[in-house]
Design a protein around this motif. Sequence first.
Motif, PDB file in Angstrom:
ATOM      1  N   LEU A 127      35.840  35.560  37.466  1.00  0.00           N
ATOM      2  CA  LEU A 127      36.828  34.661  36.873  1.00  0.00           C
ATOM      3  C   LEU A 127      37.955  34.363  37.863  1.00  0.00           C
ATOM      4  O   LEU A 127      38.420  33.226  37.955  1.00  0.00           O
ATOM      5  N   ALA A 128      38.377  35.368  38.618  1.00  0.00           N
ATOM      6  CA  ALA A 128      39.425  35.158  39.621  1.00  0.00           C
ATOM      7  C   ALA A 128      38.980  34.134  40.664  1.00  0.00           C
ATOM      8  O   ALA A 128      39.786  33.301  41.106  1.00  0.00           O
ATOM      9  N   ILE A 129      37.717  34.177  41.055  1.00  0.00           N
ATOM     10  CA  ILE A 129      37.192  33.196  42.016  1.00  0.00           C
ATOM     11  C   ILE A 129      37.313  31.788  41.443  1.00  0.00           C
ATOM     12  O   ILE A 129      37.763  30.860  42.122  1.00  0.00           O
ATOM     13  N   ILE A 130      36.924  31.617  40.197  1.00  0.00           N
ATOM     14  CA  ILE A 130      37.021  30.298  39.556  1.00  0.00           C
ATOM     15  C   ILE A 130      38.478  29.851  39.499  1.00  0.00           C
ATOM     16  O   ILE A 130      38.799  28.705  39.839  1.00  0.00           O
ATOM     17  N   TYR A 131      39.366  30.730  39.093  1.00  0.00           N
ATOM     18  CA  TYR A 131      40.782  30.379  38.997  1.00  0.00           C
ATOM     19  C   TYR A 131      41.373  30.005  40.357  1.00  0.00           C
ATOM     20  O   TYR A 131      42.089  29.012  40.480  1.00  0.00           O
ATOM     21  N   VAL A 132      41.109  30.814  41.375  1.00  0.00           N
ATOM     22  CA  VAL A 132      41.702  30.559  42.693  1.00  0.00           C
ATOM     23  C   VAL A 132      41.198  29.227  43.258  1.00  0.00           C
ATOM     24  O   VAL A 132      42.000  28.376  43.665  1.00  0.00           O
ATOM     25  N   PHE A 133      39.889  29.046  43.321  1.00  0.00           N
ATOM     26  CA  PHE A 133      39.347  27.776  43.809  1.00  0.00           C
ATOM     27  C   PHE A 133      39.885  26.624  42.962  1.00  0.00           C
ATOM     28  O   PHE A 133      40.281  25.590  43.476  1.00  0.00           O
ATOM     29  N   GLY A 134      39.853  26.822  41.651  1.00  0.00           N
ATOM     30  CA  GLY A 134      40.219  25.760  40.722  1.00  0.00           C
ATOM     31  C   GLY A 134      41.659  25.316  40.843  1.00  0.00           C
ATOM     32  O   GLY A 134      41.937  24.122  40.998  1.00  0.00           O
ATOM     33  N   PHE A 135      42.589  26.252  40.788  1.00  0.00           N
ATOM     34  CA  PHE A 135      43.979  25.813  40.779  1.00  0.00           C
ATOM     35  C   PHE A 135      44.456  25.366  42.156  1.00  0.00           C
ATOM     36  O   PHE A 135      45.300  24.472  42.258  1.00  0.00           O
ATOM     37  N   LEU A 136      43.902  25.939  43.226  1.00  0.00           N
ATOM     38  CA  LEU A 136      44.265  25.454  44.566  1.00  0.00           C
ATOM     39  C   LEU A 136      43.793  24.009  44.760  1.00  0.00           C
ATOM     40  O   LEU A 136      44.528  23.158  45.265  1.00  0.00           O
ATOM     41  N   TYR A 137      42.565  23.752  44.333  1.00  0.00           N
ATOM     42  CA  TYR A 137      42.029  22.394  44.456  1.00  0.00           C
ATOM     43  C   TYR A 137      42.752  21.435  43.513  1.00  0.00           C
ATOM     44  O   TYR A 137      43.029  20.292  43.867  1.00  0.00           O
ATOM     45  N   LEU A 138      43.073  21.904  42.318  1.00  0.00           N
ATOM     46  CA  LEU A 138      43.831  21.099  41.358  1.00  0.00           C
ATOM     47  C   LEU A 138      45.165  20.684  41.970  1.00  0.00           C
ATOM     48  O   LEU A 138      45.580  19.525  41.858  1.00  0.00           O
ATOM     49  N   SER A 139      45.834  21.607  42.613  1.00  0.00           N
ATOM     50  CA  SER A 139      47.117  21.317  43.259  1.00  0.00           C
ATOM     51  C   SER A 139      46.949  20.189  44.273  1.00  0.00           C
ATOM     52  O   SER A 139      47.741  19.250  44.311  1.00  0.00           O
ATOM     53  N   TRP A 140      45.910  20.285  45.081  1.00  0.00           N
ATOM     54  CA  TRP A 140      45.657  19.266  46.105  1.00  0.00           C
ATOM     55  C   TRP A 140      45.238  17.939  45.479  1.00  0.00           C
ATOM     56  O   TRP A 140      45.798  16.889  45.791  1.00  0.00           O
ATOM     57  N   ALA A 141      44.254  17.964  44.582  1.00  0.00           N
ATOM     58  CA  ALA A 141      43.691  16.729  44.018  1.00  0.00           C
ATOM     59  C   ALA A 141      44.674  15.988  43.125  1.00  0.00           C
ATOM     60  O   ALA A 141      44.680  14.759  43.088  1.00  0.00           O
ATOM     61  N   ALA A 142      45.500  16.717  42.399  1.00  0.00           N
ATOM     62  CA  ALA A 142      46.435  16.093  41.463  1.00  0.00           C
ATOM     63  C   ALA A 142      47.853  16.003  42.034  1.00  0.00           C
ATOM     64  O   ALA A 142      48.776  15.617  41.322  1.00  0.00           O
ATOM     65  N   HIS A 143      48.011  16.383  43.308  1.00  0.00           N
ATOM     66  CA  HIS A 143      49.315  16.322  43.977  1.00  0.00           C
ATOM     67  C   HIS A 143      50.385  17.074  43.176  1.00  0.00           C
ATOM     68  O   HIS A 143      51.450  16.567  42.897  1.00  0.00           O
ATOM     69  N   MET A 144      50.029  18.316  42.827  1.00  0.00           N
ATOM     70  CA  MET A 144      50.941  19.187  42.077  1.00  0.00           C
ATOM     71  C   MET A 144      51.389  20.326  42.982  1.00  0.00           C
ATOM     72  O   MET A 144      50.680  20.698  43.914  1.00  0.00           O
ATOM     73  N   THR A 145      52.509  20.911  42.647  1.00  0.00           N
ATOM     74  CA  THR A 145      52.892  22.143  43.333  1.00  0.00           C
ATOM     75  C   THR A 145      51.902  23.229  42.898  1.00  0.00           C
ATOM     76  O   THR A 145      51.261  23.116  41.847  1.00  0.00           O
ATOM     77  N   LEU A 146      51.814  24.283  43.683  1.00  0.00           N
ATOM     78  CA  LEU A 146      50.939  25.394  43.304  1.00  0.00           C
ATOM     79  C   LEU A 146      51.382  25.991  41.974  1.00  0.00           C
ATOM     80  O   LEU A 146      50.550  26.351  41.132  1.00  0.00           O
ATOM     81  N   LYS A 147      52.685  26.076  41.784  1.00  0.00           N
ATOM     82  CA  LYS A 147      53.225  26.631  40.536  1.00  0.00           C
ATOM     83  C   LYS A 147      52.786  25.790  39.335  1.00  0.00           C
ATOM     84  O   LYS A 147      52.348  26.317  38.311  1.00  0.00           O
ATOM     85  N   LYS A 148      52.895  24.475  39.454  1.00  0.00           N
ATOM     86  CA  LYS A 148      52.502  23.570  38.363  1.00  0.00           C
ATOM     87  C   LYS A 148      50.987  23.654  38.129  1.00  0.00           C
ATOM     88  O   LYS A 148      50.532  23.721  36.983  1.00  0.00           O
ATOM     89  N   ALA A 149      50.198  23.649  39.222  1.00  0.00           N
ATOM     90  CA  ALA A 149      48.739  23.735  39.091  1.00  0.00           C
ATOM     91  C   ALA A 149      48.340  25.043  38.406  1.00  0.00           C
ATOM     92  O   ALA A 149      47.441  25.059  37.564  1.00  0.00           O
ATOM     93  N   PHE A 150      48.998  26.134  38.747  1.00  0.00           N
ATOM     94  CA  PHE A 150      48.728  27.418  38.106  1.00  0.00           C
ATOM     95  C   PHE A 150      49.093  27.347  36.625  1.00  0.00           C
ATOM     96  O   PHE A 150      48.351  27.829  35.765  1.00  0.00           O
ATOM     97  N   ALA A 151      50.233  26.708  36.332  1.00  0.00           N
ATOM     98  CA  ALA A 151      50.710  26.605  34.945  1.00  0.00           C
ATOM     99  C   ALA A 151      49.772  25.786  34.064  1.00  0.00           C
ATOM    100  O   ALA A 151      49.617  26.092  32.878  1.00  0.00           O
ATOM    101  N   VAL A 152      49.123  24.765  34.621  1.00  0.00           N
ATOM    102  CA  VAL A 152      48.236  23.934  33.794  1.00  0.00           C
ATOM    103  C   VAL A 152      46.753  24.263  33.986  1.00  0.00           C
ATOM    104  O   VAL A 152      45.938  23.954  33.119  1.00  0.00           O
TER     105      VAL A 152
END
Length: 184
Positions: A127-152
């Motif tokens: 699950l940690a692998i999914i979360y790390v890949f997911g929120f880091l990529y989300l931050s990049w793809a959606a132009h969010m801060t890491l904090k915001k990507a983690f929050a959503v």
Amino acid sequence: MENAKTTYTTKMLILSALFAAIVAACSQVSIPIGPVPFTLQVLAIFFASLILPPKYAFFSLLVYDLLGAVGVPVFAGFTGGLSKFAGPTGGYLMAFPIAAFVTSYINAKKPIKNEVANSILALILGLAIIYVFGFLYLSWAAHMTLKKAFAVGVLPFIIPDIIKLAIAYLIARAVKSRKVLNIA
């Protein structure tokens, strides 16, 4: 007369395809709550990971991703296509095969002799692998801060995903105890 290795390989390939289909079906139980929808994918991914050997767990989720990539509507909301890998959920999708492999590998190698503790370790790392890949990529793809990507992309899912991990574990344990699939 078929030899045992060919029979085993054929069985594993069929089970890999079956689990890819189960993940696709569970992806359709989807509640859009932001850029990352709530689905039952995690339950199916980790059920597959606890049942299949590592390379077949990986293969199963790779098949799921490839089907979606070529446009088969297997992703949440009956969607598919390469654009899903470039969008906000792309990192999660790319992490699925890796998480499945790691979870299955740890579950099979049993670094902790206690079966429940070993499975918990495997599931949490996956699950940690999914979360790390997911929120880091989300931050990049959606132009969010890491904090915001983690929050959503992580926070709203932690408790529901832990429940899904527990359910996946219980289902896998029941299937294995009844020797329904006869996987050696």
